[in-house]
Design an enzyme around this catalytic site. Structure first.
Site, PDB file in Angstrom:
ATOM      1  N   CYS A   1       0.873  -1.179   0.000  1.00 32.97           N
ATOM      2  CA  CYS A   1       0.000   0.000   0.000  1.00 32.97           C
ATOM      3  C   CYS A   1       0.907   1.223   0.000  1.00 32.97           C
ATOM      4  CB  CYS A   1      -1.005  -0.025   1.156  1.00 32.97           C
ATOM      5  SG  CYS A   1      -0.314   0.094   2.816  1.00 32.97           S
TER       6      CYS A   1
ATOM      7  N   HIS B   1      14.319 -15.431  11.227  1.00 32.52           N
ATOM      8  CA  HIS B   1      13.932 -15.434  12.649  1.00 32.52           C
ATOM      9  C   HIS B   1      12.433 -15.610  12.858  1.00 32.52           C
ATOM     10  CE1 HIS B   1      17.731 -13.200  14.263  1.00 32.52           C
ATOM     11  NE2 HIS B   1      18.025 -13.975  13.230  1.00 32.52           N
TER      12      HIS B   1
HETATM   13  C1  RB5 Z   1      -4.022   5.305   0.761  1.00 31.96           C
HETATM   14  O1  RB5 Z   1      -4.060   6.685   0.518  1.00 31.96           O
HETATM   15  C2  RB5 Z   1      -3.131   5.016   1.957  1.00 31.96           C
HETATM   16  O2  RB5 Z   1      -3.751   5.408   3.124  1.00 31.96           O
HETATM   17  C3  RB5 Z   1      -2.790   3.534   2.002  1.00 31.96           C
HETATM   18  O3  RB5 Z   1      -2.187   3.162   0.815  1.00 31.96           O
HETATM   19  C4  RB5 Z   1      -1.858   3.097   3.100  1.00 31.96           C
HETATM   20  O4  RB5 Z   1      -0.722   3.891   3.161  1.00 31.96           O
HETATM   21  C5  RB5 Z   1      -2.472   2.874   4.412  1.00 31.96           C
HETATM   22  O5  RB5 Z   1      -1.842   2.459   5.390  1.00 31.96           O
END
Ligand code: RB5
Length: 142
Positions: A64, A97
């Site tokens: 993400c 680990h």
């Molecule tokens: C998306 O904008 C962002 O919040 C997501 O990709 C991530 O970083 C969340 O933890």
């Protein structure tokens, strides 16, 4: 089989990871998302975490924006040990680990070149199987 999942923030880096896996002939299953349209990272974290926890895939890669939300979510699933890595030392150590079964990365944090090195190290490093680490991993589930 490697389970892949990302949100819109992780999508551009995931395309690079997919290209790397294809080059290396490493089989993968892509659980989405499939574009940069805004979406909810828990949806994809759970798809990948369940695929790994249920043994359909041996490992997973989640991306993400920061790697944080997607790893927090994955770690809620029993049997998942998701490690957020931004360096190769951590990627190697968490395999040796913690026997980490999911690699999480932040596409807005870690550049493509480093991220692909992290993927390589994570996928190629075996668990140490040392008794102290086996004991500690069992304690996580208690
Ligand atoms: C998306 O904008 C962002 O919040 C997501 O990709 C991530 O970083 C969340 O933890």
């Amino acid at each position: 089989m490697i389970a892949l999942g990302c949100d819109h923030g992780g999508y551009p880096l995931m395309q690079e990871v997919i290209h790397y896996l294809q080059q290396q002939n490493i089989p993968y299953e892509n659980f989405g998302t499939y574009s940069e349209e805004s979406c909810d990272y828990p949806v994809y974290a759970k798809k990948v975490a369940h695929a790994v926890a249920e043994g359909k895939c041996e490992k997973g890669i989640l991306i993400c924006g920061t790697g944080i939300g997607i790893s927090i979510t994955a770690n809620k699933i029993k049997g998942i040990r998701a490690a957020l890595c931004g360096d190769c030392f951590s990627a190697k150590a968490t395999r040796e680990h913690n026997d980490a079964n999911i690699l999480a990365m932040g596409a807005r944090v870690t550049g493509v070149g480093l991220a692909l090195e992290i993927v390589k190290v994570f996928l190629e490093t075996p668990f140490s199987n040392e008794p102290r680490h086996v004991t500690r991993i069992a304690q996580i589930e208690e």
